[in-house]
Scaffold this motif. Structure first.
Motif, mmCIF file in Angstrom:
data_model
loop_
_atom_site.group_PDB
_atom_site.id
_atom_site.type_symbol
_atom_site.label_atom_id
_atom_site.label_comp_id
_atom_site.label_asym_id
_atom_site.label_seq_id
_atom_site.Cartn_x
_atom_site.Cartn_y
_atom_site.Cartn_z
ATOM 1 N N SER A 142 38.129 66.196 74.204
ATOM 2 C CA SER A 142 39.519 65.759 74.309
ATOM 3 C C SER A 142 39.664 64.728 75.411
ATOM 4 O O SER A 142 40.467 63.807 75.306
ATOM 5 N N THR A 159 42.014 67.979 85.128
ATOM 6 C CA THR A 159 43.416 68.211 84.855
ATOM 7 C C THR A 159 44.134 68.485 86.171
ATOM 8 O O THR A 159 43.566 69.053 87.093
ATOM 9 N N ILE A 212 39.408 76.230 77.863
ATOM 10 C CA ILE A 212 40.417 75.621 77.011
ATOM 11 C C ILE A 212 41.303 74.729 77.847
ATOM 12 O O ILE A 212 42.390 75.109 78.232
ATOM 13 N N ASN A 213 40.842 73.541 78.190
ATOM 14 C CA ASN A 213 41.744 72.604 78.849
ATOM 15 C C ASN A 213 41.302 71.196 78.537
ATOM 16 O O ASN A 213 40.171 70.974 78.132
ATOM 17 N N SER A 214 42.186 70.248 78.737
ATOM 18 C CA SER A 214 41.903 68.910 78.226
ATOM 19 C C SER A 214 40.958 68.129 79.126
ATOM 20 O O SER A 214 40.784 66.948 78.932
ATOM 21 N N ASN A 265 41.275 78.992 84.049
ATOM 22 C CA ASN A 265 41.081 78.639 82.648
ATOM 23 C C ASN A 265 39.972 77.609 82.502
ATOM 24 O O ASN A 265 40.196 76.428 82.549
ATOM 25 N N ASN A 272 46.646 61.513 80.133
ATOM 26 C CA ASN A 272 47.591 62.320 79.347
ATOM 27 C C ASN A 272 48.586 62.956 80.296
ATOM 28 O O ASN A 272 48.213 63.414 81.358
ATOM 29 N N LYS A 282 50.888 69.822 82.736
ATOM 30 C CA LYS A 282 49.600 69.397 83.286
ATOM 31 C C LYS A 282 49.419 67.920 82.996
ATOM 32 O O LYS A 282 49.990 67.391 82.051
ATOM 33 N N LEU A 283 48.587 67.267 83.806
ATOM 34 C CA LEU A 283 48.179 65.899 83.517
ATOM 35 C C LEU A 283 46.660 65.883 83.374
ATOM 36 O O LEU A 283 45.980 66.735 83.921
ATOM 37 N N THR A 284 46.144 64.900 82.653
ATOM 38 C CA THR A 284 44.700 64.715 82.600
ATOM 39 C C THR A 284 44.392 63.359 83.205
ATOM 40 O O THR A 284 45.076 62.382 82.889
ATOM 41 N N ASN A 305 37.857 68.764 79.099
ATOM 42 C CA ASN A 305 36.525 68.853 78.497
ATOM 43 C C ASN A 305 36.116 67.531 77.846
ATOM 44 O O ASN A 305 36.905 66.601 77.738
#
Lengths: 275, 167
Positions: free
Chosen positions: A47, A156, A40-42, A37, A111, A120-122, A44
């Protein structure tokens, strides 16, 4: 021709719906396969930076707790250091040349999720800090997960609380190993499967990483056995593991770089190709 | 007047994303129950306004939430679905005449309002969790999540509507 045009105009809402709906389903299915993916993931830019602003504000609230954790870790490491000193005083080794396969760096969780089935973690480090996908993430108490998506400044992490996650783990005492999975019920309890029936298991036994992969070194703490049952086919044991980490409350983490990872992976690939 | 309406909707769009991402995604009541307030945007989007625009903006709304919560496209899919099905739900909860009167949702009587919000939220959560959990082994978890999250979301959304309605 006009008929077709009219058809499109009349059903434009329905067609728009079908288009957007199938696109979202496509995105969803894409996330089911591990680190495919890309968009669409944090991790980027947008975010990621919004989350780091948020974390820079909220991190003040847990300063006291984080300090105690750091102090505890310092004491533990100091104790270890002392015991090493006692061992090697006679040899006078130049520590600059002590070779280690693993390199540790640190990052901050900006996050964290633990209430879904694929958590998931960021974290606030990325390619610029020479991170790559498939690196292990741990805290001072135990493992957290594996990096799966990465951007310039953020990454992530696929948490161990994720139904896609499968990590090699073993019983500390008996060296029997199995796979660590999560049944989505409790964010502090994970499951260890494929432990042979004959393996001696006691409640309270420590579980550590198995070191059978290039991601985690051997012996990183995971948790302790809470209870266990035989599986239905009576061939293996199903263990509930209470994590040492509180997965709902993560802030500072360490990232493990295996300096030999490329070498091992290439070697394994060559061996496969020869077959 | 028209410009004002567009401005209000755009502000609401971004405000709801921020509130959802920073507050309501982290409530975790009983460990897994989170309300999804952001669909309020779809619920109170003007009844007579452009429907294609609603479908497209719902998609964007869901996608933003997905980006922040690392969930692929599940929020986008569920949002697009309820945006598309909204005229049908409006029809059966408010009767056929909703298209001709531009009364705001807060001034309708409470039973109709509850049926409308309830069905929108329930449909959204059903699709959301069906896509997220995606596994027959966790069927009980699926039912639990849909039920409790729906109740929680409905309460929060009705409270917000009542709180922000102009008398």
């Amino acid at each position: 021709m006009q008929q077709i045009l009219y058809f499109f105009i009349r059903n434009k809402n329905f067609l728009l719906f079908i288009l957007l709906f199938s696109f979202s389903i496509f995105l969803t299915i894409q996330t089911h396969s591990y680190h495919k993916n890309k968009f669409i993931n944090s991790s980027n830019y947008i975010s990621g930076s919004i989350y780091s602003i948020k974390s820079s504000i909220t991190s003040y609230f847990s300063l006291k707790k984080e300090n105690t954790i750091l102090l505890e870790e310092n004491t533990r490491i100091r104790k270890k250091l002392e015991s090493y000193k006692n061992k090697i005083t006679n040899y006078n080794i130049d520590t600059a040349f002590v070779y280690s396969k693993y390199y540790f760096s640190y990052a901050k969780v900006i996050n964290n999720s633990y209430s879904k089935t694929k958590n998931k973690l960021t974290i606030n480090k990325g390619i610029n800090d020479s991170l790559k996908t498939d690196m292990g993430v741990v805290t001072s108490k135990g493992i957290v997960g594996i990096i799966d998506n990465i951007s310039k400044k953020y990454a992530t992490v696929q948490s161990i609380l994720n139904t896609n996650s499968q990590i090699n783990a073993k019983l500390k005492n008996s060296k029997h190993f199995g796979s660590l999975i999560w049944n989505t019920v409790d964010p502090n309890i994970v499951q260890l499967i494929d432990i042979p029936r004959l393996a001696p298991v006691k409640i309270g036994d420590t579980i550590t990483t198995g070191g059978k992969s290039t991601i985690f070194p051997e012996g990183i703490l995971i948790g302790e056995v809470k209870d266990f049952t035989l599986t239905q086919d009576k061939n293996s044991k199903y263990l509930n593991i209470k994590l040492f980490n509180d997965m709902t409350n993560l802030e500072h983490i360490h990232i493990i770089t295996n300096l030999d990872a490329n070498e091992i992976i290439n070697l394994e690939k060559e061996t496969r190709d020869v077959k | 007047m028209l410009n004002n309406l567009i401005f209000v909707n755009i502000t609401r769009f971004f405000l709801l994303i921020l509130v959802q991402v920073f507050i309501f995604n982290h409530i975790n009541l009983f460990g897994y129950v989170n309300p999804y307030l952001y669909i309020l945007f779809i619920i109170i989007y003007p009844f007579t306004a452009n429907k294609s625009l609603l479908i497209f903006s719902s998609f964007l709304l869901g996608l933003f939430i997905d980006v922040f919560s690392d969930s692929g496209g599940i929020h986008a899919a569920a949002s697009v679905f309820i945006a598309f099905i909204r005229p049908v739900i409006l029809k059966y909860s408010f009767g056929i005449s909703y298209e001709y009167n531009t009364i705001k949702i807060s001034s309708k009587d409470y039973l109709k309002q509850m049926i409308y919000v309830g069905s929108m939220v329930f449909l959204h959560h059903f699709i959301l969790f069906a896509l997220e959990i995606f596994n027959i082994n966790h069927f009980l978890l699926f039912l639990n999540s849909v039920l409790f999250s729906s109740i929680f979301s409905i309460v929060i959304i009705l409270c917000t509507i009542t709180l922000f309605s102009k008398k």
